[in-house]
Design an enzyme around this catalytic site. Structure first.
Site, mmCIF file in Angstrom:
data_model
loop_
_atom_site.group_PDB
_atom_site.id
_atom_site.type_symbol
_atom_site.label_atom_id
_atom_site.label_comp_id
_atom_site.label_asym_id
_atom_site.label_seq_id
_atom_site.Cartn_x
_atom_site.Cartn_y
_atom_site.Cartn_z
ATOM 1 N N HIS A 167 0.850 -1.194 0.000
ATOM 2 C CA HIS A 167 0.000 0.000 0.000
ATOM 3 C C HIS A 167 0.886 1.245 0.000
ATOM 4 O O HIS A 167 2.112 1.154 -0.048
ATOM 5 C CB HIS A 167 -1.016 -0.022 1.142
ATOM 6 C CG HIS A 167 -0.416 0.028 2.510
ATOM 7 N ND1 HIS A 167 0.304 1.098 2.972
ATOM 8 C CD2 HIS A 167 -0.444 -0.867 3.523
ATOM 9 C CE1 HIS A 167 0.681 0.872 4.208
ATOM 10 N NE2 HIS A 167 0.258 -0.327 4.563
ATOM 11 N N HIS A 190 4.082 1.572 2.164
ATOM 12 C CA HIS A 190 5.288 0.886 1.695
ATOM 13 C C HIS A 190 5.898 1.646 0.517
ATOM 14 O O HIS A 190 7.115 1.791 0.405
ATOM 15 C CB HIS A 190 4.974 -0.538 1.229
ATOM 16 C CG HIS A 190 4.207 -1.352 2.226
ATOM 17 N ND1 HIS A 190 2.910 -1.742 2.022
ATOM 18 C CD2 HIS A 190 4.560 -1.828 3.448
ATOM 19 C CE1 HIS A 190 2.497 -2.441 3.055
ATOM 20 N NE2 HIS A 190 3.463 -2.506 3.939
ATOM 21 N N CYS A 215 1.375 -10.806 20.658
ATOM 22 C CA CYS A 215 0.574 -10.305 19.529
ATOM 23 C C CYS A 215 1.142 -10.889 18.246
ATOM 24 O O CYS A 215 2.279 -10.595 17.876
ATOM 25 C CB CYS A 215 0.587 -8.780 19.456
ATOM 26 S SG CYS A 215 -0.229 -8.170 17.957
ATOM 27 N N CYS A 229 2.123 -8.144 15.609
ATOM 28 C CA CYS A 229 3.452 -7.530 15.785
ATOM 29 C C CYS A 229 4.543 -8.578 15.798
ATOM 30 O O CYS A 229 5.717 -8.237 15.673
ATOM 31 C CB CYS A 229 3.547 -6.791 17.118
ATOM 32 S SG CYS A 229 2.492 -5.373 17.286
ATOM 33 N N CYS A 275 -3.612 -5.042 21.656
ATOM 34 C CA CYS A 275 -2.478 -4.343 21.041
ATOM 35 C C CYS A 275 -3.022 -3.115 20.302
ATOM 36 O O CYS A 275 -3.926 -3.253 19.479
ATOM 37 C CB CYS A 275 -1.772 -5.271 20.053
ATOM 38 S SG CYS A 275 -0.627 -4.390 18.977
ATOM 39 N N HIS A 325 -3.028 -3.604 16.623
ATOM 40 C CA HIS A 325 -3.808 -4.730 16.095
ATOM 41 C C HIS A 325 -5.034 -4.976 16.967
ATOM 42 O O HIS A 325 -5.167 -6.038 17.573
ATOM 43 C CB HIS A 325 -2.952 -6.003 16.023
ATOM 44 C CG HIS A 325 -1.736 -5.817 15.172
ATOM 45 N ND1 HIS A 325 -0.502 -5.494 15.683
ATOM 46 C CD2 HIS A 325 -1.591 -5.887 13.824
ATOM 47 C CE1 HIS A 325 0.364 -5.371 14.679
ATOM 48 N NE2 HIS A 325 -0.273 -5.608 13.552
ATOM 49 N N LYS A 362 -4.520 6.828 9.511
ATOM 50 C CA LYS A 362 -3.125 6.418 9.592
ATOM 51 C C LYS A 362 -2.877 5.332 8.548
ATOM 52 O O LYS A 362 -3.532 4.313 8.531
ATOM 53 C CB LYS A 362 -2.819 5.876 10.985
ATOM 54 C CG LYS A 362 -1.355 5.503 11.150
ATOM 55 C CD LYS A 362 -1.045 5.093 12.574
ATOM 56 C CE LYS A 362 -1.082 3.597 12.716
ATOM 57 N NZ LYS A 362 -0.533 3.103 13.972
ATOM 58 N N LYS A 422 0.679 -0.564 7.999
ATOM 59 C CA LYS A 422 0.328 -1.887 7.534
ATOM 60 C C LYS A 422 -0.706 -2.548 8.438
ATOM 61 O O LYS A 422 -1.368 -3.483 8.057
ATOM 62 C CB LYS A 422 1.573 -2.760 7.450
ATOM 63 C CG LYS A 422 2.260 -2.969 8.792
ATOM 64 C CD LYS A 422 3.511 -3.808 8.607
ATOM 65 C CE LYS A 422 4.248 -3.975 9.922
ATOM 66 N NZ LYS A 422 5.482 -4.709 9.759
HETATM 67 ZN ZN LIG Z 1 0.354 -5.916 17.527
#
Ligand SMILES: [Zn+2]
Length: 510
Positions: free
Chosen positions: A17, A20, A125, A128, A142, A145, A295, A298
């Site tokens: 996206h 990146h 997580c 991550c 998280c 996430h 934001k 990813k």
């Molecule tokens: Zn995470």
């Protein structure tokens, strides 16, 4: 002058996206600029293919993880080409040479006494690929996430003695104030170190998709302990028969967004010191592009496909917009409609029209002939000298926005020059022939300078400008200098560099 630049290796399970593309474009701009200045360069990008999430998805699809990553890495391989980035090597962490290097690297750390065995218990997580402290959680989740439930894991792991490196890392930050840029990011890393470093697990038990540890093959390397090493491992096999570490380590500049600051600014230098390597030359942390207040990272899944923007505006327009929309290094919001506006007003009018008008006037008033330099326009010569020095210094600070702003102000000066000097009126007066020659020369020469100064940002457009002016494709930075235009015949009115676009079919929806 040796210059090695890296992007993070992107997690293969994402889709490419704009976030990146942003990092990759930035890396490509700095490396192209270095090439213009005669540097010996190496540009590395690639994908991170290991980790539990990859294996889980492969399992659900009933294929092996390797088959799965072979299939989905295609979109990542295409990304650099679509945004006109030219990496020298594309690394995949499933490359057997990388695995072999990681095993040797971790064995060095182990042999140095920096690894011990312990039980890890805590919340993990998968998004991550990291254990989380209670203090890092938001509503028990998280923050990056929120849709991925944390797992409670208790397993025997191998730990890296990060805590033993606290003093050496603090000394590094004290001795090299520009190790991490911008400086507010260095402060962020330093206060994390000052807060006390905890040893971290470098292995996972019970995971099969990864690189087995050399001293205990029942465990695989933790994804970060595997992924970070790519910056070194790639140098050992990117060019068969050559070990590029001799040339490019530690001349490395790592570029990335802020979400992986801690891994790069704390864990990675400590691992390198433990394994007996120098730390990289510099780490540059850029902000997020906040697109329409969202934001772009990813993690949140609000991916905007940069390739869609390219289909409409072209790679150069996307690169230009990335460099100008937000001051590189800061967080900032940018609107997708901004790209349309900049395409039309700045690329189309300021630059494209200037070239069309200049070449048309050379064709009409001088039969397409650009003469030898008639004289010197001191103000322009001075502005171009400043541009050469300031733009170069800005890029060396990774101030990609400052560097292009400087080049763009020359484009604006040239537009004012046309308005002020009115070549079409000079053309009516035979007594003003010499003056007209000087004005046309200055415009063409200024456009030539702009093409060279903007070439790292607009790699497709710069040669078109030089072609329209009958100039060679010599992009050496020393040509950002007044009065180097070569005399030529046969200049014709150039077609628009950035043609007007029809409104998109789904304009209302956007
Ligand atoms: Zn995470």
């Amino acid at each position: 002058m040796r210059f090695y630049v890296t992007t993070p290796i992107y997690y293969v399970n994402d889709v490419p996206h704009i976030g990146h593309a942003y990092t990759t474009i930035a890396a490509d701009i700095v490396v192209r600029n270095r090439k213009q200045r005669g540097g010996e360069t190496f540009f590395l990008t690639g994908v991170d293919e290991h980790g539990t999430k990859v294996r889980q998805v492969a399992d659900t699809e009933g294929v092996s993880p390797q088959e799965y990553v072979d299939r989905i890495s295609g979109a990542w391989r295409e990304l650099p080409g679509r945004i006109d980035a030219e990496p020298d090597f594309f690394i995949r962490t499933s490359d057997p040479q990388h695995a072999e290097f990681v095993r040797d690297f971790l064995q060095c750390i182990y042999d140095n006494g920096d690894v011990y065995e312990d039980i890890y218990a805590g919340l993990y997580c998968v998004g991550c690929e990291a254990f989380k402290q209670e203090s890092e959680l938001v509503d028990g989740r998280c923050p990056d996430h929120p849709n991925t439930p944390l797992q409670y894991l208790e397993e025997k792991n191998y730990f890296f003695r990060l805590s033993a490196y606290q003093e050496r890392l603090l000394a590094l930050y004290r001795d090299r104030p520009d190790f991490v840029l911008p400086s507010f990011r260095a402060n962020e890393a330093r206060s994390f170190i000052e807060g006390g470093l905890r040893d971290f697990s470098i292995s996972r038990a019970g995971e099969t998709w990864g690189i087995p540890l050399p001293w205990d093959e029942s465990q695989v390397a933790y994804v970060w302990a595997d992924a970070l090493v790519n910056y070194l491992s790639a140098l050992t096999y990117a060019r068969p028969g050559e070990d590029l570490r001799e040339t490019f380590w530690p001349e490395s500049r790592h570029l990335m967004a802020q979400d992986i600051l801690r891994f790069h600014c704390v864990y990675w230098p400590a691992m390198l010191l433990s394994a007996g390597y120098s730390v990289p030359k510099q780490i540059f942390i850029h902000g997020y592009l906040l697109l329409d207040e969202l934001k772009i990272s990813k993690s949140l899944g609000n991916a905007i496909d940069p390739l869609e923007l390219i289909d409409r505006y072209g790679a150069d327009a996307l690169r230009y917009w990335c460099a100008r929309a937000v001051s590189f290094g800061q967080d900032g919001s940018a609107s997708l409609s901004g790209i349309a506006d900049r395409y039309e007003r700045e690329l189309g009018n300021d630059l494209g029209n200037l070239l069309s008008r200049t070449t048309a006037m050379v064709a009409r008033f001088r039969d397409g002939r650009l003469p030898e330099r008639p004289g010197t326009t001191d103000a322009l010569a001075a502005e171009i000298d400043e541009l050469a020095a300031e733009s170069r210094a800005a890029i060396d600070r990774f101030d990609l926005t400052g560097a292009i702003d400087r080049a763009w102000s020359l484009v604006r000066t040239l537009n004012r020059y046309v308005t002020d000097r009115k070549p079409w009126e000079l053309a009516k007066d035979e007594a003003k022939t010499a003056e007209l020659d000087q004005v046309l020369y200055d415009l063409a020469d200024g456009l030539r300078v702009a093409a060279v100064a903007l070439a790292a940002y607009l790699p497709e457009t710069a040669p078109k400008i030089l072609d329209a002016l009958g100039q060679p494709h010599d992009l050496a930075w020393e040509n950002v200098a007044y009065g180097r235009l070569r005399a030529v015949d046969g200049v014709e009115a150039a077609p628009p560099l950035f043609p007007r676009l029809e409104p998109p079919a789904d304009a209302d929806a956007a």
